[in-house]
Design an enzyme around this catalytic site. Structure first.
Site, mmCIF file in Angstrom:
data_model
loop_
_atom_site.group_PDB
_atom_site.id
_atom_site.type_symbol
_atom_site.label_atom_id
_atom_site.label_comp_id
_atom_site.label_asym_id
_atom_site.label_seq_id
_atom_site.Cartn_x
_atom_site.Cartn_y
_atom_site.Cartn_z
ATOM 1 N N ASP A 8 0.844 -1.158 0.059
ATOM 2 C CA ASP A 8 0.010 -0.151 0.005
ATOM 3 C C ASP A 8 0.880 1.130 0.124
ATOM 4 O OD1 ASP A 8 -1.908 2.121 1.037
ATOM 5 O OD2 ASP A 8 -3.119 0.424 1.191
ATOM 6 N N PHE A 26 -7.001 -4.427 -4.333
ATOM 7 C CA PHE A 26 -7.830 -3.217 -4.058
ATOM 8 C C PHE A 26 -7.144 -1.829 -4.244
ATOM 9 C CE2 PHE A 26 -8.744 -6.393 -0.726
ATOM 10 C CZ PHE A 26 -10.193 -6.552 -0.735
ATOM 11 N N ALA A 27 -5.849 -1.947 -4.460
ATOM 12 C CA ALA A 27 -5.209 -0.414 -4.573
ATOM 13 C C ALA A 27 -5.909 0.143 -5.938
ATOM 14 C CB ALA A 27 -3.539 -0.667 -4.825
ATOM 15 N N LEU A 51 -7.843 4.448 -6.757
ATOM 16 C CA LEU A 51 -8.441 5.622 -6.552
ATOM 17 C C LEU A 51 -9.874 5.543 -6.696
ATOM 18 C CD1 LEU A 51 -5.954 8.176 -8.142
ATOM 19 C CD2 LEU A 51 -5.947 7.447 -6.040
ATOM 20 N N LYS A 52 -10.877 6.107 -5.734
ATOM 21 C CA LYS A 52 -12.216 5.591 -5.918
ATOM 22 C C LYS A 52 -13.115 6.926 -5.853
ATOM 23 C CE LYS A 52 -12.622 5.020 -0.827
ATOM 24 N NZ LYS A 52 -13.232 4.222 0.291
ATOM 25 N N SER A 80 -16.820 -2.813 -9.428
ATOM 26 C CA SER A 80 -18.070 -2.219 -8.648
ATOM 27 C C SER A 80 -19.222 -2.345 -9.775
ATOM 28 C CB SER A 80 -17.647 -0.585 -8.873
ATOM 29 O OG SER A 80 -18.772 0.214 -8.661
ATOM 30 N N TYR A 89 -13.986 7.307 -13.072
ATOM 31 C CA TYR A 89 -13.567 6.094 -11.960
ATOM 32 C C TYR A 89 -14.448 4.794 -12.679
ATOM 33 C CZ TYR A 89 -14.687 3.072 -8.133
ATOM 34 O OH TYR A 89 -14.931 1.985 -7.104
ATOM 35 N N LYS A 149 -12.888 0.998 -13.987
ATOM 36 C CA LYS A 149 -13.230 -0.191 -13.456
ATOM 37 C C LYS A 149 -13.553 -1.294 -14.792
ATOM 38 C CE LYS A 149 -12.320 0.144 -9.115
ATOM 39 N NZ LYS A 149 -11.235 -0.550 -8.595
ATOM 40 N N PHE A 187 -21.454 -3.691 -4.421
ATOM 41 C CA PHE A 187 -22.412 -2.800 -4.213
ATOM 42 C C PHE A 187 -21.893 -1.756 -3.174
ATOM 43 C CE2 PHE A 187 -25.650 -3.836 -7.662
ATOM 44 C CZ PHE A 187 -24.783 -5.069 -7.859
ATOM 45 N N ARG A 220 -30.075 1.925 -2.438
ATOM 46 C CA ARG A 220 -28.978 1.175 -2.627
ATOM 47 C C ARG A 220 -28.978 -0.172 -2.196
ATOM 48 N NH1 ARG A 220 -28.843 4.793 -5.675
ATOM 49 N NH2 ARG A 220 -27.329 6.299 -6.442
ATOM 50 N N ARG A 254 -27.889 14.938 -6.483
ATOM 51 C CA ARG A 254 -26.535 14.957 -6.888
ATOM 52 C C ARG A 254 -26.417 14.397 -8.139
ATOM 53 N NH1 ARG A 254 -22.344 11.311 -3.200
ATOM 54 N NH2 ARG A 254 -23.475 9.482 -4.039
#
Ligand code: NAD
Ligand code: UD1
Length: 349
Positions: free
Chosen positions: A41, A90-91, A93-94, A134, A159, A163, A188, A241, A301
């Site tokens: 990380d 996992f690494a 940016l999100k 995702s 983003y 993915k 989710f 959600r 949003r």
């Protein structure tokens, strides 16, 4: 692919992004299942304190490398020093909004970083991978509930596009080289924290996501929650959600890891299959914590979808995985983490 475990032996797994939110919980799950864990990380959004706390929870050591997936030499060093059986990646940016402002950063870290990692794995002859994708890849027009048989749709942010691009890279790699065994997990909305209250979600700056925002209102770090829109075509007008407990999600990764016993590329939704509205989330948190959450209705949003949730039946049938922690547990665990660590990892634990 069949449902049999790859092995009952201890695996050595490299977890990239293991000092972040989902990664840290997955390190706990893998250690608890008896595996050995090596974390890579760069701490751009993770916390070294998370690693210390994982070691406290599990009473096991974690080998930690601080560095980037973009650093090919460092990756070669890790693969030469450690006898890695598989990688959980996992690494990345999100933050969806940041990705619109900084698309090159997102494509560099999420796409080029993954390609770099895959190349290092290829050089080291490691060909088993679990990847963090995702639900956003289903796109804006997908039918609900989302099923893995549906094609990827049009994503609305760099983003989401990053993915979808990585999924395509992984499909192509598995086609080109039958040695690869790749499980692609589409998450989710993960929320909650480990039941010890020692690790949890600690976003930098103002949280973008609903759960950490509610939790920060509860401890007085934010005055109130803005509910983005109450005029959607949903039962109470607010968006719905599929929220799942981060430990259920983490255990999904351990199951995936143990089932990398096939050749090719498989995709699984990890969700509960149950939609929950923003107002229901506020009420559930208040009920579990006893803390009132002031909110006001704000404009929608941009980019939000009214509602979506998973069909999780493939993961149940093939990974033998279901999310079994309910909303109340998600809220209690979030509250335990946030109230014990009001300033996240920077406060005394
Ligand atoms: P996170 O930011 O908490 O964790 C990501 C970790 O990766 C951080 O610790 C960060 O320091 C590290 N990192 C970033 N760039 C790196 C690099 N170049 N090299 C090495 N480490 C690097 O995020 P998270 O919520 O734990 O998400 C983990 C993964 O799951 C991400 O790929 C994210 O896109 C994906 N995902 C998350 C969600 C969600 O709701 N949290 C939903 C769907 C998918
Ligand atoms: C967001 C991302 C998505 C990502 C997911 C999980 C966007 C547009 N989408 O999805 O790509 O995969 O997080 O990390 O950012 N809400 C409020 N007030 C708030 C925050 C959120 O009302 O302060 C509402 C939102 O309008 C939404 C719901 O809460 O209806 C959940 O929001 P959030 O937690 O950001 O998740 P998603 O929008 O599903």
């Amino acid at each position: 692919m069949n449902g049999a475990r790859m092995t009952d032996q201890q695996l050595t797994v490299l977890i990239t992004g293991g000092a972040g939110y989902i990664g840290s919980h997955t390190v706990v799950s893998c250690l608890t299942a008896g595996h050995r864990v090596v974390v890579l990380d760069d701490l751009s959004n993770g916390h070294s304190e998370a690693i210390n706390r994982i070691e406290r929870i599990c009473e096991r050591t974690v080998t930690f490398y601080r560095g980037s997936c973009l650093d090919a030499e460092y990756l070669d060093q890790i693969f030469s020093e450690q006898s890695i059986d598989a990688v959980i990646h996992f690494a990345g940016l999100k933050a969806v909004g940041d990705s619109v402002r900084l698309p090159l950063d997102y494509y560099r870290v999420n796409v080029a970083g993954t390609v770099n990692l895959l190349s290092a794995m290829q050089r080291a002859d490691v060909n088993r991978l679990v990847f963090s994708s995702s639900a956003t890849v289903y796109g804006v027009e997908a039918e609900i509930p989302y099923r893995e048989t549906q094609p990827r749709g049009s994503t609305t942010s760099p983003y989401g596009a990053s993915k979808a691009m990585v999924e395509r890279v992984l499909e192509d790699l598995a086609l080109a080289d039958p040695q690869w065994s790749i499980i692609n997990l589409r998450y989710f909305n993960p929320i909650g924290a480990h039941s010890s209250g020692l690790i949890g979600e600690d976003p930098h700056g103002v949280p973008n996501n609903l759960m950490p925002f509610i939790a920060q209102v509860a401890v007085g770090r934010r005055p109130y929650l803005s509910v983005y829109g109450d005029d959607y075509a949903t039962p109470d007008g607010t968006c719905r959600r599929d929220y799942l407990h981060v430990m259920d999600l983490a255990e999904g990764h351990t199951k995936a890891l143990e089932r990398l016993n096939f050749r090719g590329f498989e995709t699984f939704n990890l969700g509960t299959g149950v939609p929950v509205s923003v107002i229901e989330m506020i009420r559930a948190f208040e009920h579990a914590s006893g803390v009132h959450i002031p909110y006001e209705i704000a404009p929608r949003r941009p980019g939000d979808l009214p509602e979506f949730w998973a069909d999780p039946s493939r993961a149940k049938a093939q990974l033998n995985w279901t999310a079994h922690r309910g909303l109340e547990t998600m809220m209690l665990d979030t509250w335990r983490w946030q109230s014990q660590n009001p300033n996240g990892y920077s406060s005394e634990g």
